[in-house]
Every structure is written in C-alpha cells, then in structure tokens.
Enzyme design. Structure first.
Site, PDB file in Angstrom:
ATOM      1  N   CYS A  98       2.334   0.403  -7.753  1.00  0.00           N
ATOM      2  CA  CYS A  98       1.016  -0.185  -7.065  1.00  0.00           C
ATOM      3  C   CYS A  98      -0.423   0.585  -7.586  1.00  0.00           C
ATOM      4  O   CYS A  98      -1.208   0.568  -7.114  1.00  0.00           O
ATOM      5  CB  CYS A  98       1.030   0.173  -5.311  1.00  0.00           C
ATOM      6  SG  CYS A  98       1.388   1.682  -4.906  1.00  0.00           S
ATOM      7  N   TYR A 145      12.878   4.774  -3.226  1.00  0.00           N
ATOM      8  CA  TYR A 145      11.760   4.546  -2.423  1.00  0.00           C
ATOM      9  C   TYR A 145      11.857   3.281  -1.745  1.00  0.00           C
ATOM     10  O   TYR A 145      10.902   2.276  -1.872  1.00  0.00           O
ATOM     11  CB  TYR A 145      10.397   4.489  -3.205  1.00  0.00           C
ATOM     12  CG  TYR A 145      10.168   5.806  -3.979  1.00  0.00           C
ATOM     13  CD1 TYR A 145       9.579   6.808  -3.426  1.00  0.00           C
ATOM     14  CD2 TYR A 145      10.919   6.077  -5.365  1.00  0.00           C
ATOM     15  CE1 TYR A 145       9.577   8.017  -4.173  1.00  0.00           C
ATOM     16  CE2 TYR A 145      10.544   6.968  -5.782  1.00  0.00           C
ATOM     17  CZ  TYR A 145      10.030   8.183  -5.495  1.00  0.00           C
ATOM     18  OH  TYR A 145       9.617   9.455  -6.223  1.00  0.00           O
ATOM     19  N   CYS A 176     -18.345 -14.479   2.140  1.00  0.00           N
ATOM     20  CA  CYS A 176     -18.236 -13.758   3.197  1.00  0.00           C
ATOM     21  C   CYS A 176     -19.599 -13.194   3.617  1.00  0.00           C
ATOM     22  O   CYS A 176     -20.222 -12.164   2.610  1.00  0.00           O
ATOM     23  CB  CYS A 176     -17.286 -12.863   2.983  1.00  0.00           C
ATOM     24  SG  CYS A 176     -17.129 -11.608   4.518  1.00  0.00           S
TER      25      CYS A 176
HETATM   26  N1  SAH Z   1      10.439  -0.550  -1.623  1.00  0.00           N
HETATM   27  C1  SAH Z   1       9.814  -1.086  -0.366  1.00  0.00           C
HETATM   28  C2  SAH Z   1       8.639  -0.065  -0.042  1.00  0.00           C
HETATM   29  C3  SAH Z   1       7.797   0.476  -1.117  1.00  0.00           C
HETATM   30  S1  SAH Z   1       6.574   1.545  -0.431  1.00  0.00           S
HETATM   31  C4  SAH Z   1       9.351  -2.457  -0.331  1.00  0.00           C
HETATM   32  O1  SAH Z   1       9.009  -3.209  -1.323  1.00  0.00           O
HETATM   33  O2  SAH Z   1       9.312  -2.799   0.772  1.00  0.00           O
HETATM   34  C5  SAH Z   1       7.104   3.105  -0.973  1.00  0.00           C
HETATM   35  C6  SAH Z   1       8.156   3.462  -0.119  1.00  0.00           C
HETATM   36  O3  SAH Z   1       8.395   4.999  -0.345  1.00  0.00           O
HETATM   37  C7  SAH Z   1       7.407   4.032   1.638  1.00  0.00           C
HETATM   38  O4  SAH Z   1       8.476   3.398   2.289  1.00  0.00           O
HETATM   39  C8  SAH Z   1       7.560   5.422   1.683  1.00  0.00           C
HETATM   40  O5  SAH Z   1       7.812   5.715   2.877  1.00  0.00           O
HETATM   41  C9  SAH Z   1       8.485   5.866   0.661  1.00  0.00           C
HETATM   42  N2  SAH Z   1       8.441   7.370   0.171  1.00  0.00           N
HETATM   43  C10 SAH Z   1       7.123   7.991  -0.343  1.00  0.00           C
HETATM   44  N3  SAH Z   1       7.503   9.116  -0.511  1.00  0.00           N
HETATM   45  C11 SAH Z   1       8.692   9.105  -0.629  1.00  0.00           C
HETATM   46  C12 SAH Z   1       9.949  10.186  -1.213  1.00  0.00           C
HETATM   47  N4  SAH Z   1       9.223  11.280  -1.695  1.00  0.00           N
HETATM   48  N5  SAH Z   1      11.042   9.931  -1.109  1.00  0.00           N
HETATM   49  C13 SAH Z   1      11.598   8.799  -0.794  1.00  0.00           C
HETATM   50  N6  SAH Z   1      10.701   7.704  -0.365  1.00  0.00           N
HETATM   51  C14 SAH Z   1       9.521   8.043  -0.273  1.00  0.00           C
END
Ligand code: SAH
Length: 457
Positions: free
Chosen positions: A409, A313, A73
């Site tokens: 992550c 989450y 790239c």
């Molecule tokens: N499990 C899902 C999303 C994971 S990303 C998937 O695999 O698609 C992490 C998620 O946690 C996000 O949607 C974010 O909005 C949420 N999040 C962040 N802080 C949080 C909290 N204190 N309580 C609940 N959810 C939260």
C-alpha cells in the site's frame, strides 16, 4: 528569487501523488499548487518559499488543462479525504501509475515491466466502511463527518460520495437522535463527553449493515430509542455494537464491545468465500477492487496444487484462503490475535482444512519457521505501510521460494524492499498498480518476484 505574494505565470507540468500540480518558475524553482492539473496555464500567488521549492495558490486559470473537471462534492478540499475530484479519472490513473513507476525506478533502482493500473469501474460509493468523528464546533453545533487535512477539526458531512447511500441514513438518524435527546458528544481537548465516533460497515454482497458507536463510557442514554429507530429506518440492519473507548487517544476503537442488537458481526463474500466481519476485523474497504487485486496476486502465485504457500501479514487470512484450494498447504502469519482467530474461523466456515495460522511478528515467525525447516514454494507479503524490511527479505532468501508476491500500500517502501530482494537473488518480473481508493491519494500495487537460478548464498 521568489518572494511571498509574488504573482507569477506558471505552466503545470507534473503532479504529486498527494494532489498538487507542479510547475517551474522562471528561475527554475519548483512551485507546488494545490487543485491544479497537468496542462493548466495559471496565474499563481506564491504563499510560501522554501530553499529549493515554493507553494502557490491559483489566482487565475488562464487556460485550463484538458484533464480538468468540475469537482462534484461541496466539501472537496475542506475535508481531508479526496484529493482528485478536479481531474478526470483517466488522469488520476495516469498520475497513480506514474507514482508507482517513479518509486520503483528511482528509489528502488529497478527496471521492470509495469502493467496498466487495475482501474475502478465506478469511482464513487465504493467504500464499505466509514469511521466518522463526532464533535461540536466552536458555536456548539453538532458535527459528524471527517477531519480536515492535517487537522482534527471536524468537517460536517451529510452524505459522502465515496460511501454507500444508506450510510447517509445512518448519519441522519444519529444526528437527529443526538439533537433530540441532547446526547453529550466527546471533546478531544477536555477528554469529556460521550459519543466519539460513528462507525458503519456494509457487507456489499450480503447487504448486511453494522452500526457501531464508539463511546467514552459504556453506552448512551436512551440508546434503546436509537437502536429502535435504526431498525425501523434500515431494514438490512444486522447488528448494533457499542464500543467503549475511555482513553485520551487518536486510536478510534477501544478494546471492549457490547452488542446492543444482533450478534455483533456481519458477513460478506470475497472471491467466492464467505468471511465474518466484526468491528475489529481487518476487511478490504473496496471489495470489488480487492477481488481484482487478489486475482492478480493469484495469477502471480501461479499455483499448481502441490505448493506450500506462506502468507505473511495475512490479516484475517483473505489472500491466502482464496488460494488455499490451489495449493497443498497454507501457513498464515499475523500479529493481531483477533485477526488470527478470525482467519481460523474463516478457514473453518469455508471448509478449508489445509491452512494454519500463527500469531507473531512476521520477520520473527519467518526466521523461526525457516529454522524449523519450512520451505515454502511461494511467499505472499502484504505488509503495512512501513514495508517488510531487509531482515525479512534475507530470511525469505534462505527459504528459497521460487516466487514472491508482494502486495503493497506504499510505493516507496515497496521500491526499497524490491531493492533488498534484488540484492538477495530475486528479480522483479512485473508490477501492477491497483486503484483501491479512487479520488484519494492512496495507491496499492502488487509485484511478482522470481528467484534467479544462478544465485547461490
Ligand atoms: N493480507 C491481509 C491484510 C493486510 S493489512 C488482507 O489482504 O486482507 C497488513 C496486516 O499486517 C494487518 O493485518 C496487520 O495487523 C499486520 N501486521 C502489521 N505488522 C505486522 C507484523 N510485524 N507482523 C505480522 N503482521 C503484522
């Protein structure tokens, strides 16, 4: 003692997960060298000296590492995206596996089994989403692309190797339109100008394309022509949205969307279920790898059909919903109201009736559910980078699930949280890294924890 501008011989013996090779100078100082590879023999110029380490720049490759490849790239290392285009994918996977293992063993103090990384079949064009800042350089030339490393300088990009080919068409149409109609573009320094970001999403299975323009205002002058040109150029265009963001902020999207074409969303398929994706929805950027990750999470959850599953989450509900048919009932917790609405809609559109979703902070909701007597058999955790923290681990311990599946992550916060779990009666049985973002520094992982039988509170 090393000094700035010293030229030294250096053998690269390890790599940081952020994309630098590391070698030891004669006096033992660790020297970090961007763009080097493990096995390189180099002549290095020292560019910065700190107390216990230094930074160097390659002057000459005396003998290249076997893992070296030619970066393909032209923007590699100018743009802040990829860090691994100069080594083979096998080597990248090795470095990422090492990062997860080092974090779990050193930060977490945990000895456990590690599975090989779930690697990508193809390392290019895997992203289904792009958010490209729009601006002008100091000579007034239009720039649509990506920020440089640790900066807000836009590196113009016509076709990113991580994105679908058709995104390049959307970029080209947008570029021509801005130039032909003299559209004003946003200037971060003054907060003036209209077009801020170009945001593109593709449903990989459905081939539905969404184009979203983030504007400092309501829309763009002559926007009908832009929408018409997109429709003529891209037959799979499903929707065009204008998002209004008038704030002086790094947050890309504003709160308000206006649909200019289509119905404002696209659909895609994950693990056999259909999901609605709006500009605000969280959706896994690498769908193929997300399926592999979820399959591993599902294997770890080992559901038999009778369990209560708690998905903390949960975003738009994807992980839990893909397991809903294998359990008695599913409770999802997510803090963003739009995502919760999406999760409910996603359950309905897939005919899933044993799921409910709660909009709340995960640790708070878990504590409340525990007090109400909820006793999940399996808990899934997928927190953002900062991890889930000790308080939530303690609440989970009191709920006594047999298994916890932790999707992460960030290996460092995963390791810290696994340690908390180990202090609260849960043993980490296995960790599997997953490469969701090839060529970049990020690495995802999933861990299986089990309750130890002889543990009492
Ligand atoms: N499990 C899902 C999303 C994971 S990303 C998937 O695999 O698609 C992490 C998620 O946690 C996000 O949607 C974010 O909005 C949420 N999040 C962040 N802080 C949080 C909290 N204190 N309580 C609940 N959810 C939260």
């Amino acid at each position: 003692m090393l000094k700035k501008n010293d030229i030294i011989s250096l053998q690269i013996t390890s790599a940081t997960a952020e994309g630098s090779g590391v070698g030891r100078a004669e006096d033992g100082t660790a020297v970090f060298v961007p763009l080097s590879a493990v096995g390189d023999e180099l002549r290095v110029r020292i560019v910065k000296v700190k107390k216990t380490y230094a930074f160097g720049r390659i002057e000459e490759i005396v003998a290249p590492s076997e893992a070296r490849i030619e970066p393909d790239c032209p923007l590699f290392r100018q743009c802040g995206g990829c860090v691994w285009r100069h080594i083979t994918y096998a080597e990248e996977c090795r470095v990422k596996e090492q990062k997860v293992r080092d974090a779990v063993e050193r930060i977490g103090g945990i000895q456990t089994a590690f599975q090989p990384i779930l690697a990508c079949d193809t390392t290019d064009r895997y992203r289904n989403k792009a958010q490209l800042p729009v601006g002008r350089d100091k000579d007034g030339r239009l720039q649509i692309g990506f920020y440089a490393f640790h900066s807000h300088r836009i590196i113009d990009c016509k076709d990113c190797a991580l994105q679908p080919k058709q995104f390049a068409e959307v970029i080209r149409v947008t570029r021509d339109f801005v130039n032909d109609y003299d559209i004003s573009v946003y200037d971060e320094a003054t907060g003036k100008g209209r077009l801020r970001h170009l945001y593109i999403r593709l449903g990989e299975v459905t081939n539905e394309l969404m184009v979203c323009y983030v504007v400092n205002g309501n829309g763009l002058k002559h926007e009908d022509i832009l929408v018409q040109t997109l429709r003529e150029t891209l037959p799979n265009l499903k929707t065009v949205v204008f998002n209004s963001n008038r704030e002086n902020t790094n947050v890309i999207l504003g709160k308000k969307n206006r649909i200019a074409y289509g119905n404002g969303c696209i659909e895609d398929v994950l693990c056999g279920l259909t999901f609605k994706i709006s500009p605000f929805s969280f959706w896994q950027v690498n769908r193929t790898q997300a399926e592999k990750l979820y399959a591993k999470a599902r294997e770890y959850a080992a559901l038999s059909g009778d369990e209560l599953l708690l998905d903390l989450y949960c975003g738009t509900g994807t992980i839990g919903l893909t397991m809903a048919r294998d359990c008695r009932s599913l409770v999802g917790v997510e803090i963003i109201p739009d995502a919760v609405r999406d999760a409910e809609e996603n359950a309905a559109r897939n005919g899933i009736r044993n799921a409910r979703f709660i909009c709340a902070d995960a640790p708070e909701a878990a504590e409340r559910l525990r007090k109400e007597g909820l006793s999940p058999n399996v808990v899934i955790l997928d927190p953002p980078r900062k991890g889930c923290g000790e308080e939530l681990v303690k609440t989970i311990r009191q709920m006594e699930p047999q298994r916890v599946v932790y999707v992460s992550c960030d290996p460092a916060t995963l390791a810290r949280d696994l340690k908390y779990f180990s202090e609260n009666g849960y043993v980490t049985c296995e960790v599997t890294p997953c490469d969701m973002f090839s060529r970049t520094a990020h690495v995802e992982s999933v861990a299986l924890l089990k309750r130890t039988k002889n543990y009492t509170i």
